[in-house]
Design a protein around this motif. Structure first.
Motif, PDB file in Angstrom:
ATOM      1  N   ASP A 143      -1.679   1.016  -5.199  1.00 59.83           N
ATOM      2  CA  ASP A 143      -3.042   1.444  -4.881  1.00 59.83           C
ATOM      3  C   ASP A 143      -4.005   0.277  -5.080  1.00 59.83           C
ATOM      4  O   ASP A 143      -4.109  -0.259  -6.191  1.00 59.83           O
ATOM      5  CB  ASP A 143      -3.416   2.614  -5.791  1.00 59.83           C
ATOM      6  N   ALA A 201      -3.219  -0.267   1.593  1.00 61.08           N
ATOM      7  CA  ALA A 201      -2.671  -1.476   0.991  1.00 61.08           C
ATOM      8  C   ALA A 201      -2.304  -2.534   2.022  1.00 61.08           C
ATOM      9  O   ALA A 201      -2.500  -3.714   1.784  1.00 61.08           O
ATOM     10  CB  ALA A 201      -1.445  -1.126   0.145  1.00 61.08           C
ATOM     11  N   ASP A 225       0.003   8.366 -11.042  1.00 64.60           N
ATOM     12  CA  ASP A 225      -0.912   8.181 -12.153  1.00 64.60           C
ATOM     13  C   ASP A 225      -0.552   9.237 -13.199  1.00 64.60           C
ATOM     14  O   ASP A 225      -0.485  10.425 -12.871  1.00 64.60           O
ATOM     15  CB  ASP A 225      -2.358   8.374 -11.679  1.00 64.60           C
ATOM     16  N   ILE A 235       0.359   6.404  -6.783  1.00 60.99           N
ATOM     17  CA  ILE A 235      -0.291   5.099  -6.946  1.00 60.99           C
ATOM     18  C   ILE A 235       0.616   3.931  -6.545  1.00 60.99           C
ATOM     19  O   ILE A 235       0.178   2.786  -6.544  1.00 60.99           O
ATOM     20  CB  ILE A 235      -0.806   4.887  -8.383  1.00 60.99           C
ATOM     21  N   LEU A 241      -2.114   5.667   1.276  1.00 59.19           N
ATOM     22  CA  LEU A 241      -1.931   4.540   0.371  1.00 59.19           C
ATOM     23  C   LEU A 241      -1.360   3.328   1.090  1.00 59.19           C
ATOM     24  O   LEU A 241      -1.867   2.204   0.948  1.00 59.19           O
ATOM     25  CB  LEU A 241      -1.008   4.955  -0.781  1.00 59.19           C
ATOM     26  N   GLY A 284      -9.198   1.854   3.540  1.00 59.64           N
ATOM     27  CA  GLY A 284      -9.450   2.658   2.363  1.00 59.64           C
ATOM     28  C   GLY A 284     -10.735   2.220   1.705  1.00 59.64           C
ATOM     29  O   GLY A 284     -11.426   1.327   2.185  1.00 59.64           O
ATOM     30  N   SER A 308      -7.138  -4.261  -0.597  1.00 63.03           N
ATOM     31  CA  SER A 308      -6.071  -4.901  -1.348  1.00 63.03           C
ATOM     32  C   SER A 308      -6.203  -6.419  -1.255  1.00 63.03           C
ATOM     33  O   SER A 308      -6.722  -6.950  -0.280  1.00 63.03           O
ATOM     34  CB  SER A 308      -4.725  -4.461  -0.763  1.00 63.03           C
ATOM     35  N   THR A 317       4.189  -0.828  -2.283  1.00 60.93           N
ATOM     36  CA  THR A 317       2.754  -0.582  -2.197  1.00 60.93           C
ATOM     37  C   THR A 317       2.187  -0.213  -3.563  1.00 60.93           C
ATOM     38  O   THR A 317       2.798   0.570  -4.289  1.00 60.93           O
ATOM     39  CB  THR A 317       2.467   0.588  -1.229  1.00 60.93           C
TER      40      THR A 317
END
Length: 174
Positions: A93, A21, A65, A72, A17, A26, A30, A91
């Motif tokens: 997600d 971010a 979540d 997240i 994550l 990923g 972001s 951070t």
């Protein structure tokens, strides 16, 4: 929003994550990645373990979540002195940004610190990240006028792509 302390079992998800971010590593990018500023990995397992071991009074918190249980969001909170706390590794997600999760996580982090005696929160943000600094300013943070140097001699945080990097110190009184 429920915050909980990160556990070792969470480390792989946290590392993925944070790297997504901060560095865009990923499936979804972001809005505030450090593209063109710093490249490479932002967080590794060994760096995370080193930071946690070296700062036993810090709180590394996550939010999940509510349906899937996936990590997240993350936030590092560390008492600096009797009244000021440092906030870092904030951070969210990237796949679920623009849903006000960042605002909610930041408020929850501030409340967590305030409940433990914090009267202010400080953070360092790369001074060239104007959009991110503006986001924090809209949430009540102000530039203190202070800066801290970027650790050019420490490649654990990635490879800087600019010569003029410093951290602008922001603070919010709670």
């Amino acid at each position: 929003m429920q915050l909980e302390h990160a556990t070792e079992a969470d480390f792989p998800a946290i590392i993925n994550l944070v790297n997504a971010a901060y560095r865009g590593k990923g499936a979804v990018e972001s809005w505030n990645i450090e593209s063109g500023i710093i490249e490479g990995t932002r967080l590794t397992d060994s760096l995370l373990r080193e930071d946690l071991a070296g700062k036993p009074h810090a709180h590394f918190l996550i939010t999940r979540d509510p349906n899937s249980g996936a990590v997240i969001g993350t936030v590092w909170l560390e008492p600096v002195d009797d009244q000021a706390w440092y906030l870092g590794l904030f951070t969210v997600d990237p796949a679920i940004q623009n849903q006000q999760l960042g605002r909610t996580l930041l408020t929850a982090a501030e409340e967590f610190a305030k409940a433990r005696g914090a009267r202010s929160i400080r953070m360092g943000v790369l001074s060239v990240r104007d959009t991110l600094i503006a986001w924090y300013e809209r949430r009540g943070y102000s530039r203190t006028g202070g800066t801290e140097p970027f650790p050019y001699d420490d490649d654990r945080f990635g490879k800087p792509l600019r010569e003029n990097l410093v951290f602008a110190i922001l603070e919010k009184h709670l």
